[in-house]
Write an enzyme that holds these catalytic residues in place. Structure first.
Site, short mmCIF file in Angstrom:
data_model
loop_
_atom_site.label_atom_id
_atom_site.label_comp_id
_atom_site.label_asym_id
_atom_site.label_seq_id
_atom_site.Cartn_x
_atom_site.Cartn_y
_atom_site.Cartn_z
N GLY A 212 0.81 -1.21 0.00
CA GLY A 212 0.00 0.00 0.00
C GLY A 212 0.85 1.26 0.00
N GLN B 196 1.30 3.50 2.19
CA GLN B 196 2.07 3.65 3.42
C GLN B 196 2.58 2.29 3.90
OE1 GLN B 196 3.24 6.10 5.28
NE2 GLN B 196 2.50 7.72 3.94
N SER B 197 3.05 1.48 2.98
CA SER B 197 3.48 0.12 3.30
C SER B 197 4.72 0.09 4.21
CB SER B 197 3.80 -0.64 2.01
OG SER B 197 4.43 -1.87 2.29
N ASN B 198 4.56 -0.54 5.39
CA ASN B 198 5.72 -0.77 6.26
C ASN B 198 6.69 -1.74 5.60
OD1 ASN B 198 4.53 0.71 8.52
ND2 ASN B 198 3.15 -1.03 8.74
N CYS C 267 7.29 -2.24 2.38
CA CYS C 267 8.08 -1.60 1.32
C CYS C 267 9.18 -0.73 1.91
CB CYS C 267 7.17 -0.78 0.41
SG CYS C 267 6.14 -1.78 -0.70
#
Length: 457
Positions: free
Chosen positions: A146, A148-150, A152
Site C-alpha cells: 500500500g 504507506q506500506s511498512n 516496502c
C-alpha cells in the site's frame, strides 16, 4: 569488537544467558574465573548458514542461509500490572478493564527489531528473503504494498544495507493524478523513507491491484527491469509472505520459547504460561510462521499431536476476510514443506482462529480505533500503528474479549506488536482535535505583566 570481562557469579550467569540467546554474543574460554564475552559487529550482507530449531522438523523446505539484520531478541513487556490509573481522567481505561478481568497483557515488541527505517515484523522475513536474493546473484529487489506500506519501507532500507537496489510498487488511489503531475506522491510517513533510500517507485490503483493481482504486478516490473536494464531483480511478494520469508517467524517462535523458559526459571514466574497469543495479519506470512511455529514448539503438530498446552492463537485480519487468510496460510505452509498427518488447510483452521478486524477497510480507521490507539499510548507509552497492530489489539480487546468475557478472565495474553508506527503520520489530522485535551500547549510568559511570571493557555 567489544570485550567484556568479569569475575562475579551474577555477571557470569548474565553473560552465559546472553551468549545462549543472543546471536551477536559469543562466550569464549575462561581463565582464573574470568569469563570473556565478545560481541561481533556483523556485516549486513554476510550470509550465515541456517539451522532451524529441532522442533521444526515437520517443515522440509529449509532455507540454506539467512542474514542477521534485526536487533534480537525483542523484549516482552507486561503492561500496567501494578500501575494505578488515577492519573487518567476517564476511569474506564484500557488498563483498568484488564485489571478488572485479571487479564495479564504481555506485548512482544517486534516494533523494536530495528531502527525507524527497519523496525517491525517484516525485517525478520527479510533476513531470509534477502539472503536468498544474494545467494541467487540478484542485483535488485521488487516488492509491492500500500501507499504507506511498512513492508516496502523496510525492504528498501534492508536492500540498501546489503547492496541491492529497491523497486517498490505502491498501491494508491492517486496513481493517475501522480502520473499526470496533478498530484504529488509526497514525503509523509513511510514514503519519506522509501524516497530517502532512493527507491524507484511504480504506482498502481487499487482496482488494478485487485484485477491483475500483486504477484503478476511484481513479475511485470521484474520483466521490465530485466529487459530495460539487463538487471537481475529478485521478486518479493506482498508483505514478504511466502515459504521463504515466513521462516523469520519460525525463528521468532524459537526466540519466544527461550524467553518463556527464562521467565519460568524466575522464582516469581515459575508457573508462567500463555493462554492466548494475538497478532495482526495482512498478508498471512507472519500468521503462518507463528501458527506453525507454536504448534510445532508445543508438540501439537506431527504424528504425536498430543500436547494440548499450546496457547490459543488469534490472527486478526486487517483486510480481506478470514477465508482468504486460512487459504493463504495453508499455501505458505505447503511452500515450507509442511509434512502433517492431515491437510494443511485442516491443520491451519484448527491451529488458529482468524477474526475479521478490518473495520472500515484496509488502512481506513474508525474514530473508536484511533481513540484506542491514543488511549493506549497515554496509559503505557506504547505506540500502535493504525493499519495493523492498532486495529488488531482494538478488535481483540473490544470485540473478541468483550463478547466472551469469561473465556478470557484470569488469563495470560501475549500480543505480538508488529510495528508500523510511521503510519500514524497519515492520521495526524484525524487526531488533531483530540490533542488539545490530551496534549495542551501553553505559553510561558517569561516576563509577565508587572514583572510577574505567568503561564497562559
Amino acid at each position: 569488537m567489544l570485550l567484556l570481562t568479569s569475575t562475579s557469579r551474577a555477571t557470569t550467569a548474565f553473560i552465559s544467558s546472553l551468549s545462549t540467546h543472543h546471536p551477536h554474543f559469543q562466550l569464549i574460554g575462561s581463565r582464573h574465573n574470568t569469563n570473556r564475552l565478545i560481541m561481533s559487529f556483523l556485516q549486513p550482507d554476510t550470509q550465515y548458514p541456517y539451522t532451524p530449531p529441532a522442533w521444526a522438523s515437520p517443515l522440509t523446505n529449509v532455507p540454506k542461509k539467512r542474514l542477521k539484520l534485526a536487533h534480537l531478541p525483542t523484549p516482552i513487556q507486561l503492561i500496567g500490572a501494578n500501575r494505578s490509573t488515577r492519573q487518567q481522567k476517564n476511569s474506564s481505561t484500557i488498563l483498568s478493564r484488564l485489571k478488572e478481568l485479571n487479564i495479564k497483557l504481555y506485548i512482544k515488541r517486534d516494533d523494536a527489531t530495528g531502527g525507524v527505517e527497519l523496525g517491525g515484523n517484516k525485517l525478520r522475513k527479510l533476513e531470509f528473503l534477502l539472503a536468498d536474493a544474494l545467494e541467487t546473484g540478484c542485483d535488485s529487489v521488487v516488492t509491492i504494498g500500500g501507499e504507506q506500506s511498512n513492508h516496502c519501507r523496510a525492504t528498501a532500507a534492508a536492500a540498501r544495507m546489503v547492496g541491492l537496489s529497491p523497486n517498490l510498487i505502491l498501491r494508491t488511489r492517486r496513481a493517475d493524478k501522480i502520473h499526470e503531475k496533478t498530484d504529488e506522491l509526497g514525503f509523509e510517513g513511510n514514503i519519506l523513507f522509501d524516497r530517502m533510500m532512493g527507491s524507484t517507485i511504480y504506482t498502481c490503483t487499487p482496482g488494478e491491484y485487485g484485477r491483475v493481482g500483486s504477484n503478476k504486478l511484481v513479475q511485470h516490473v521484474c520483466d521490465y527491469i530485466a529487459t530495460k536494464d539487463g538487471g537481475k531483480p529478485y521478486a518479493i511478494p506482498v508483505g514478504g509472505s511466502n515459504g521463504v520469508g515466513s521462516w523469520g517467524y519460525i525463528n521468532a517462535v524459537d526466540e519466544l520459547m527461550n524467553q518463556m523458559e527464562s521467565m519460568k526459571q524466575d522464582n516469581t514466574s515459575s508457573d508462567f504460561n500463555l493462554d492466548h497469543v494475538v497478532f495482526a495479519t495482512g498478508s498471512g506470512g507472519t500468521a503462518a510462521g507463528i501458527s506453525l511455529g507454536l504448534s510445532m514448539a508445543y508438540g501439537s503438530l506431527g504424528p504425536s499431536a498430543a500436547d494440548t498446552s499450546c496457547p490459543k492463537l488469534h490472527a486478526v485480519g486487517v483486510c480481506d476476510n478470514p477465508a482468504y487468510f486460512y487459504d493463504t496460510m495453508a499455501l505458505i505452509a505447503n511452500e515450507m514443506g509442511a509434512s502433517l498427518d492431515k491437510t494443511t488447510d485442516q491443520f491451519i483452521r484448527e491451529a488458529v482462529t482468524v477474526h475479521n478486524g478490518k473495520g472500515r477497510g484496509y488502512a481506513l480507521s474508525t474514530e473508536d480505533e484511533l481513540d484506542f490507539i491514543l488511549q493506549l499510548s497515554l496509559e503505557t507509552g506504547i505506540a500502535l500503528d493504525p493499519v495493523y497492530s492498532g486495529k488488531a489489539l482494538y478488535h481483540f480487546l473490544k470485540h473478541v474479549v468483550e463478547n466472551d468475557v469469561e473465556s478470557y478472565r484470569n488469563k495470560n495474553v501475549l500480543f505480538w506488536h508488529t510495528g508500523g508506527a510511521l503510519g500514524i503520520y497519515e492520521k495526524g489530522n484525524d487526531l488533531l482535535h483530540k490533542f488539545s485535551e490530551v496534549s495542551p500547549v501553553k505559553r510561558v510568559d517569561v516576563y509577565g505583566s508587572n514583572g510577574v511570571k505567568e503561564i497562559t493557555d
